[in-house]
Design a protein around this motif. Structure first.
Motif, PDB file in Angstrom:
ATOM      1  N   LEU A  42       0.853  -1.181   0.000  1.00  0.00           N
ATOM      2  CA  LEU A  42       0.000   0.000   0.000  1.00  0.00           C
ATOM      3  C   LEU A  42       0.893   1.237   0.000  1.00  0.00           C
ATOM      4  N   VAL A  43       0.781   2.033  -1.060  1.00  0.00           N
ATOM      5  CA  VAL A  43       1.691   3.164  -1.256  1.00  0.00           C
ATOM      6  C   VAL A  43       0.936   4.483  -1.166  1.00  0.00           C
ATOM      7  N   TYR A  44       1.506   5.433  -0.431  1.00  0.00           N
ATOM      8  CA  TYR A  44       1.017   6.799  -0.501  1.00  0.00           C
ATOM      9  C   TYR A  44       2.215   7.729  -0.632  1.00  0.00           C
ATOM     10  N   SER A  45       1.943   8.964  -1.009  1.00  0.00           N
ATOM     11  CA  SER A  45       2.990   9.978  -1.129  1.00  0.00           C
ATOM     12  C   SER A  45       2.912  10.928   0.066  1.00  0.00           C
ATOM     13  N   VAL A  46       4.048  11.194   0.669  1.00  0.00           N
ATOM     14  CA  VAL A  46       4.067  12.089   1.831  1.00  0.00           C
ATOM     15  C   VAL A  46       3.743  13.530   1.434  1.00  0.00           C
ATOM     16  N   VAL A  47       3.735  13.819   0.130  1.00  0.00           N
ATOM     17  CA  VAL A  47       3.420  15.181  -0.316  1.00  0.00           C
ATOM     18  C   VAL A  47       2.008  15.285  -0.885  1.00  0.00           C
ATOM     19  N   PHE A  48       1.192  14.253  -0.675  1.00  0.00           N
ATOM     20  CA  PHE A  48      -0.167  14.228  -1.222  1.00  0.00           C
ATOM     21  C   PHE A  48      -1.084  13.580  -0.179  1.00  0.00           C
ATOM     22  N   ARG A  49      -1.695  14.408   0.680  1.00  0.00           N
ATOM     23  CA  ARG A  49      -2.487  13.883   1.792  1.00  0.00           C
ATOM     24  C   ARG A  49      -3.630  12.981   1.344  1.00  0.00           C
TER      25      ARG A  49
ATOM     26  N   ILE B 226       3.123  -1.040   4.277  1.00  0.00           N
ATOM     27  CA  ILE B 226       2.767   0.325   3.906  1.00  0.00           C
ATOM     28  C   ILE B 226       4.040   1.105   3.597  1.00  0.00           C
ATOM     29  N   LEU B 227       4.067   1.706   2.408  1.00  0.00           N
ATOM     30  CA  LEU B 227       5.214   2.494   1.989  1.00  0.00           C
ATOM     31  C   LEU B 227       4.810   3.959   1.832  1.00  0.00           C
ATOM     32  N   ALA B 228       5.528   4.837   2.501  1.00  0.00           N
ATOM     33  CA  ALA B 228       5.346   6.280   2.356  1.00  0.00           C
ATOM     34  C   ALA B 228       6.439   6.774   1.420  1.00  0.00           C
ATOM     35  N   ASN B 229       6.071   7.056   0.189  1.00  0.00           N
ATOM     36  CA  ASN B 229       7.052   7.407  -0.841  1.00  0.00           C
ATOM     37  C   ASN B 229       7.276   8.925  -0.916  1.00  0.00           C
ATOM     38  N   LYS B 230       8.350   9.296  -1.622  1.00  0.00           N
ATOM     39  CA  LYS B 230       8.738  10.694  -1.885  1.00  0.00           C
ATOM     40  C   LYS B 230       9.192  11.420  -0.619  1.00  0.00           C
ATOM     41  N   ALA B 231       9.842  10.668   0.275  1.00  0.00           N
ATOM     42  CA  ALA B 231      10.336  11.257   1.515  1.00  0.00           C
ATOM     43  C   ALA B 231      11.456  12.264   1.267  1.00  0.00           C
ATOM     44  N   ASP B 232      12.036  12.254   0.061  1.00  0.00           N
ATOM     45  CA  ASP B 232      13.082  13.207  -0.262  1.00  0.00           C
ATOM     46  C   ASP B 232      12.529  14.622  -0.474  1.00  0.00           C
ATOM     47  N   LEU B 233      11.200  14.732  -0.653  1.00  0.00           N
ATOM     48  CA  LEU B 233      10.578  16.041  -0.879  1.00  0.00           C
ATOM     49  C   LEU B 233      10.056  16.612   0.444  1.00  0.00           C
TER      50      LEU B 233
ATOM     51  N   ALA C  49       0.702   0.750  12.602  1.00  0.00           N
ATOM     52  CA  ALA C  49       0.581   0.083  13.906  1.00  0.00           C
ATOM     53  C   ALA C  49      -0.846  -0.395  14.146  1.00  0.00           C
ATOM     54  N   SER C  50      -1.835   0.394  13.678  1.00  0.00           N
ATOM     55  CA  SER C  50      -3.226  -0.006  13.858  1.00  0.00           C
ATOM     56  C   SER C  50      -3.560  -1.264  13.059  1.00  0.00           C
ATOM     57  N   LEU C  51      -2.777  -1.521  12.009  1.00  0.00           N
ATOM     58  CA  LEU C  51      -2.993  -2.711  11.181  1.00  0.00           C
ATOM     59  C   LEU C  51      -2.047  -3.840  11.560  1.00  0.00           C
ATOM     60  N   GLY C  52      -1.045  -3.515  12.376  1.00  0.00           N
ATOM     61  CA  GLY C  52      -0.058  -4.524  12.754  1.00  0.00           C
ATOM     62  C   GLY C  52       0.820  -4.942  11.594  1.00  0.00           C
ATOM     63  N   CYS C  53       1.155  -3.983  10.725  1.00  0.00           N
ATOM     64  CA  CYS C  53       1.955  -4.318   9.542  1.00  0.00           C
ATOM     65  C   CYS C  53       3.182  -3.421   9.463  1.00  0.00           C
ATOM     66  N   PRO C  54       4.198  -3.822   8.689  1.00  0.00           N
ATOM     67  CA  PRO C  54       5.412  -3.009   8.564  1.00  0.00           C
ATOM     68  C   PRO C  54       5.138  -1.676   7.880  1.00  0.00           C
ATOM     69  N   PHE C  55       5.960  -0.680   8.218  1.00  0.00           N
ATOM     70  CA  PHE C  55       5.869   0.654   7.633  1.00  0.00           C
ATOM     71  C   PHE C  55       7.268   1.131   7.299  1.00  0.00           C
ATOM     72  N   ILE C  56       7.447   1.641   6.072  1.00  0.00           N
ATOM     73  CA  ILE C  56       8.739   2.194   5.672  1.00  0.00           C
ATOM     74  C   ILE C  56       8.496   3.512   4.952  1.00  0.00           C
ATOM     75  N   GLU C  57       9.172   4.564   5.419  1.00  0.00           N
ATOM     76  CA  GLU C  57       9.146   5.842   4.709  1.00  0.00           C
ATOM     77  C   GLU C  57      10.425   5.925   3.887  1.00  0.00           C
ATOM     78  N   LEU C  58      10.283   6.199   2.588  1.00  0.00           N
ATOM     79  CA  LEU C  58      11.435   6.104   1.701  1.00  0.00           C
ATOM     80  C   LEU C  58      11.258   6.999   0.484  1.00  0.00           C
ATOM     81  N   SER C  59      12.252   6.953  -0.376  1.00  0.00           N
ATOM     82  CA  SER C  59      12.203   7.620  -1.662  1.00  0.00           C
ATOM     83  C   SER C  59      12.595   6.612  -2.730  1.00  0.00           C
ATOM     84  N   ALA C  60      11.696   6.354  -3.679  1.00  0.00           N
ATOM     85  CA  ALA C  60      12.008   5.409  -4.755  1.00  0.00           C
ATOM     86  C   ALA C  60      13.241   5.843  -5.531  1.00  0.00           C
ATOM     87  N   SER C  61      13.477   7.149  -5.579  1.00  0.00           N
ATOM     88  CA  SER C  61      14.606   7.665  -6.362  1.00  0.00           C
ATOM     89  C   SER C  61      15.942   7.505  -5.650  1.00  0.00           C
TER      90      SER C  61
END
Length: 220
Positions: A110-117, A144-151, A167-179
């Protein structure tokens, strides 16, 4: 790296329903195979993350008119693993979470962008759709991946919000930048793979106990 991408599998009709596309025919996968659907709003970087994992290269621009399915074989924890990664297209904010996709996949990125609420808010509906389709199965494999952390200067979603959601889902979370973060991208897919394998093992053990109990009842 062995194997490679098999992309451009045709346009996804707007408003596509449960009709099963030929490349999403569901076949039971073994412990050495894993089918992953990458879900998220348009523009969050699903294609960039998928291709980054498969090829280790970063490509910034993609044709968003079609879904692509990639095949890739690599070692995970010393074992050969065959990946199929479906880079979905979001139609009408469905984030790619159609019935045929949910049926096909063993696990979900599950991917979202940190610059797009809005992309973050939409994931909450996607997660509910996954659980509803999988009939509330415990511990459905998700990362869950939070992409575009470089912005960082454009950030609309804090790291803490993403962490709390995961945490509410009990699943891994990584904030990163694909680039920038190829190692984090790889670890995200490998982490999900491990969870899928464990999920399959638990499911097989459960069904084995049920079938064994039924067999004992018949004998008695």
């Amino acid at each position: 790296m062995s194997g490679g991408p098999v992309g451009g599998l045709g346009d996804s009709p707007a408003g596509a329903g449960p009709a099963l596309k030929p490349y999403l025919k569901r076949k039971k996968s073994s412990l050495g195979e894993t089918k992953i659907a990458v879900l998220g709003a348009e523009g969050v970087g699903k294609s960039a993350l998928s291709v980054r994992f498969i090829t280790k290269r970063f490509i910034g621009e993609y044709d968003q008119t079609a879904e692509s399915k990639y095949k890739y074989s690599t070692m995970v924890d010393g074992e050969q693993m065959a990946f199929e990664v479906l880079d979905t297209r979001s139609v009408n904010d469905d984030c790619g979470a159609r019935e045929d996709v949910l049926r096909w996949a063993d696990g979900y990125v599950l991917v979202y962008s940190v610059v797009f609420r809005k992309s973050f808010e939409l994931l909450k509906e996607v997660q509910k759709r996954v659980e509803d389709y999988r009939k509330g199965a415990a511990s459905v494999p998700i990362v869950i991946l939070a992409n575009k952390a470089d912005l960082a200067h454009m950030r609309q979603v804090t790291r803490e919000e993403g962490q709390l959601f995961a945490a509410s889902l009990g699943c891994p979370f990584i904030e990163l930048s694909a680039s920038e973060d190829v190692s984090d991208v790889t670890e995200a897919f490998h982490s999900l793979c491990r969870d899928i394998v464990e999920y399959k093992r638990r499911s097989r053990t459960f069904f084995g106990r049920v079938l064994g109990a039924l067999g004992r009842e018949k004998v008695s």
